[in-house]
Design a protein around this motif. Structure first.
Motif, PDB file in Angstrom:
ATOM      1  N   THR A  94       0.835  -1.206   0.000  1.00 45.15           N
ATOM      2  CA  THR A  94       0.000   0.000   0.000  1.00 45.15           C
ATOM      3  C   THR A  94       0.867   1.251   0.000  1.00 45.15           C
ATOM      4  O   THR A  94       0.574   2.222  -0.716  1.00 45.15           O
ATOM      5  CB  THR A  94      -0.932   0.004   1.224  1.00 45.15           C
ATOM      6  OG1 THR A  94      -1.725  -1.183   1.217  1.00 45.15           O
ATOM      7  CG2 THR A  94      -1.849   1.214   1.211  1.00 45.15           C
ATOM      8  N   GLY A 125     -12.073  -5.096  -9.141  1.00 39.05           N
ATOM      9  CA  GLY A 125     -12.386  -6.144  -8.178  1.00 39.05           C
ATOM     10  C   GLY A 125     -12.979  -7.371  -8.842  1.00 39.05           C
ATOM     11  O   GLY A 125     -12.542  -7.795  -9.910  1.00 39.05           O
ATOM     12  N   VAL A 140     -14.987  -3.930  -5.131  1.00 39.98           N
ATOM     13  CA  VAL A 140     -13.745  -4.288  -4.450  1.00 39.98           C
ATOM     14  C   VAL A 140     -13.988  -4.469  -2.959  1.00 39.98           C
ATOM     15  O   VAL A 140     -14.657  -3.649  -2.327  1.00 39.98           O
ATOM     16  CB  VAL A 140     -12.664  -3.203  -4.678  1.00 39.98           C
ATOM     17  CG1 VAL A 140     -11.409  -3.511  -3.866  1.00 39.98           C
ATOM     18  CG2 VAL A 140     -12.324  -3.097  -6.157  1.00 39.98           C
ATOM     19  N   ASN A 141     -13.431  -5.529  -2.404  1.00 41.77           N
ATOM     20  CA  ASN A 141     -13.452  -5.740  -0.960  1.00 41.77           C
ATOM     21  C   ASN A 141     -12.357  -4.868  -0.337  1.00 41.77           C
ATOM     22  O   ASN A 141     -11.176  -5.105  -0.572  1.00 41.77           O
ATOM     23  CB  ASN A 141     -13.197  -7.211  -0.654  1.00 41.77           C
ATOM     24  CG  ASN A 141     -13.146  -7.502   0.833  1.00 41.77           C
ATOM     25  OD1 ASN A 141     -13.291  -6.607   1.661  1.00 41.77           O
ATOM     26  ND2 ASN A 141     -12.918  -8.764   1.179  1.00 41.77           N
ATOM     27  N   PRO A 142     -12.714  -3.872   0.494  1.00 52.94           N
ATOM     28  CA  PRO A 142     -11.691  -2.972   1.037  1.00 52.94           C
ATOM     29  C   PRO A 142     -10.909  -3.542   2.208  1.00 52.94           C
ATOM     30  O   PRO A 142      -9.943  -2.923   2.661  1.00 52.94           O
ATOM     31  CB  PRO A 142     -12.503  -1.745   1.475  1.00 52.94           C
ATOM     32  CG  PRO A 142     -13.835  -2.305   1.834  1.00 52.94           C
ATOM     33  CD  PRO A 142     -14.071  -3.458   0.888  1.00 52.94           C
ATOM     34  N   ARG A 146      -6.521  -9.094  -0.838  1.00 49.87           N
ATOM     35  CA  ARG A 146      -6.040  -8.421  -2.041  1.00 49.87           C
ATOM     36  C   ARG A 146      -6.156  -6.900  -1.943  1.00 49.87           C
ATOM     37  O   ARG A 146      -5.749  -6.186  -2.863  1.00 49.87           O
ATOM     38  CB  ARG A 146      -6.839  -8.915  -3.262  1.00 49.87           C
ATOM     39  CG  ARG A 146      -6.781 -10.415  -3.486  1.00 49.87           C
ATOM     40  CD  ARG A 146      -7.769 -10.861  -4.558  1.00 49.87           C
ATOM     41  NE  ARG A 146      -7.330 -10.485  -5.880  1.00 49.87           N
ATOM     42  CZ  ARG A 146      -6.787 -11.314  -6.757  1.00 49.87           C
ATOM     43  NH1 ARG A 146      -6.594 -12.584  -6.435  1.00 49.87           N
ATOM     44  NH2 ARG A 146      -6.421 -10.922  -7.950  1.00 49.87           N
ATOM     45  N   SER A 147      -6.709  -6.415  -0.830  1.00 47.48           N
ATOM     46  CA  SER A 147      -7.030  -4.991  -0.723  1.00 47.48           C
ATOM     47  C   SER A 147      -5.805  -4.095  -0.762  1.00 47.48           C
ATOM     48  O   SER A 147      -5.871  -2.970  -1.246  1.00 47.48           O
ATOM     49  CB  SER A 147      -7.810  -4.722   0.560  1.00 47.48           C
ATOM     50  OG  SER A 147      -8.942  -5.548   0.644  1.00 47.48           O
ATOM     51  N   CYS A 148      -4.684  -4.582  -0.226  1.00 46.70           N
ATOM     52  CA  CYS A 148      -3.476  -3.756  -0.216  1.00 46.70           C
ATOM     53  C   CYS A 148      -3.111  -3.322  -1.628  1.00 46.70           C
ATOM     54  O   CYS A 148      -2.659  -2.177  -1.841  1.00 46.70           O
ATOM     55  CB  CYS A 148      -2.317  -4.521   0.422  1.00 46.70           C
ATOM     56  SG  CYS A 148      -1.912  -6.089  -0.376  1.00 46.70           S
ATOM     57  N   ASP A 150      -5.391  -3.761  -4.530  1.00 55.58           N
ATOM     58  CA  ASP A 150      -6.564  -3.201  -5.196  1.00 55.58           C
ATOM     59  C   ASP A 150      -6.827  -1.760  -4.753  1.00 55.58           C
ATOM     60  O   ASP A 150      -6.953  -0.847  -5.569  1.00 55.58           O
ATOM     61  CB  ASP A 150      -7.806  -4.041  -4.895  1.00 55.58           C
ATOM     62  CG  ASP A 150      -7.670  -5.486  -5.366  1.00 55.58           C
ATOM     63  OD1 ASP A 150      -6.599  -5.861  -5.860  1.00 55.58           O
ATOM     64  OD2 ASP A 150      -8.643  -6.243  -5.218  1.00 55.58           O
ATOM     65  N   GLU A 151      -6.901  -1.568  -3.444  1.00 56.24           N
ATOM     66  CA  GLU A 151      -7.215  -0.236  -2.929  1.00 56.24           C
ATOM     67  C   GLU A 151      -6.024   0.710  -3.046  1.00 56.24           C
ATOM     68  O   GLU A 151      -6.196   1.918  -3.208  1.00 56.24           O
ATOM     69  CB  GLU A 151      -7.692  -0.322  -1.471  1.00 56.24           C
ATOM     70  CG  GLU A 151      -8.991  -1.096  -1.288  1.00 56.24           C
ATOM     71  CD  GLU A 151     -10.217  -0.338  -1.781  1.00 56.24           C
ATOM     72  OE1 GLU A 151     -10.118   0.448  -2.744  1.00 56.24           O
ATOM     73  OE2 GLU A 151     -11.292  -0.530  -1.198  1.00 56.24           O
ATOM     74  N   ASP A 276     -11.604 -13.797  -2.681  1.00 56.02           N
ATOM     75  CA  ASP A 276     -11.760 -12.611  -3.531  1.00 56.02           C
ATOM     76  C   ASP A 276     -11.183 -12.786  -4.938  1.00 56.02           C
ATOM     77  O   ASP A 276     -10.943 -11.808  -5.636  1.00 56.02           O
ATOM     78  CB  ASP A 276     -11.129 -11.368  -2.877  1.00 56.02           C
ATOM     79  CG  ASP A 276     -11.756 -11.042  -1.537  1.00 56.02           C
ATOM     80  OD1 ASP A 276     -12.979 -11.264  -1.391  1.00 56.02           O
ATOM     81  OD2 ASP A 276     -11.035 -10.585  -0.635  1.00 56.02           O
TER      82      ASP A 276
END
Length: 325
Positions: A94, A125, A140-142, A146-148, A150-151, A276
């Motif tokens: 991130t 996502g 997208v799952n926050p 995978r959020s690091c 994706d977000e 995810d």
């Protein structure tokens, strides 16, 4: 800026899979290239052939820290892109996307450089809309594994557009879909490299779920051509623009194709689907076609053949040298 002539181009993540191919193309066009990489996933092997070129310079640096150099153009590609690598240190992932974007945008603002952001189809996502146009906001799952990535990439896009609106910075944002080819990391956990390496070793090929999830695979040369086309557009074209191949394949079909092309004795085995993991992913490339005049040209089997040849040479060299990596 010196458009139409030689330019000084900064490529972050330049020793990585995509970055090294981009450096090749920029050098071949007569530009000076400053390749910046912290070698978390990039390797000197990818750019070894450029080290003696007088128009190529290599700098070991982590873009989560400020960078003070001169450049006419900046391509920001730095960030681990495979789940195995970006989940290894999710906080750093991130930081690379967000702090790295802030540092590169700050640099672009100081030196008045045009700047390109390598974003990703992961911003969509697990999509409910198929294929995915740039106007789709995603699903997208926050707070997932995978959020690091994706977000982080979604926030980087936000920063790019805010710098554009607030500081009049000239930006270009490309959303990259699955890409493959020579110089992929053999242990990056991505499906093409996984399948090829397993097939060449005659090991079982691991398919997650039933293998019915779909992906669209773009050969690296086509992708880099898309990058350059986007960067050469006028200041009114900011993106985001999808860059990828719209031809869709199931994962099980890809595995069968790799086994056939390698002549492997591998068998296909299944494992549970990771959290995810998107069920389908295919770009709507209407904007790239209409605005950039870009469309992919290399078909999957042709591209896989080139990737297989690369990995055959890579594995053979590592075996003879006793290398582990």
């Amino acid at each position: 800026m010196r458009y139409g002539s030689s330019r000084k181009v900064l490529v972050t993540g330049g020793a990585g899979f995509l970055g090294s191919h981009l450096c090749d193309r920029l050098i071949s066009q007569g530009h000076e290239v400053l390749c910046v990489d912290n070698f978390f996933t990039g390797t000197r092997r990818n750019i070894a052939h450029l080290l003696d070129n007088p128009r190529f310079e290599l700098l070991r640096h982590d873009i989560t820290h400020p960078l003070y150099v001169e450049a006419d153009e900046i391509y920001n590609l730095a960030c681990p892109a495979s789940p195995i690598h970006y989940q290894f240190d999710p906080v750093q992932t991130t930081k690379t996307s967000v702090n790295g974007a802030i540092n590169m945008l700050g640099l672009a603002k100081r030196v008045k450089a045009k700047i390109f952001q390598a974003s990703t189809s992961e911003v969509y996502g697990d999509p409910e809309l198929h294929p995915q146009p740039e106007s789709y906001w995603g699903r997208v799952n926050p707070v997932g594994y995978r959020s690091c990535y994706d977000e982080g990439k979604r926030c980087a896009e936000t920063l790019f557009f805010d710098y554009h609106r607030q500081h009049k910075l000239e930006i270009k944002v490309a959303r990259i879909f699955n890409t493959y080819g020579p110089r992929m990391h053999p242990n990056d956990g991505r499906v093409v490299s996984n399948f090829i390496v397993q097939a060449l070793k005659n090991e079982d090929i691991t398919v997650y779920g039933e293998g019915l999830q779909t992906r669209a695979f773009c050969y690296v040369d086509d992708l880099i051509r898309g990058f350059l086309s986007l960067m050469e557009t006028g200041p009114d074209v900011t993106g985001p623009v999808n860059i990828g191949n719209p031809e869709e394949f199931t994962i099980i079909k890809l595995a069968e194709t790799v086994i056939r092309l390698t002549g492997s004795k591998s068998k296909i085995i299944t494992r549970p689907l990771p959290p995810d993991d998107p069920r389908q992913r295919r770009p709507d490339i209407s904007m790239a076609q209409n605005v950039l005049g870009w469309t992919p040209q290399i078909q999957l089997e042709e591209g896989l053949g080139k990737a297989i040849s690369y990995f055959e040479t890579f594995l053979s060299a590592d075996k003879s040298s006793g290398a582990v990596r």
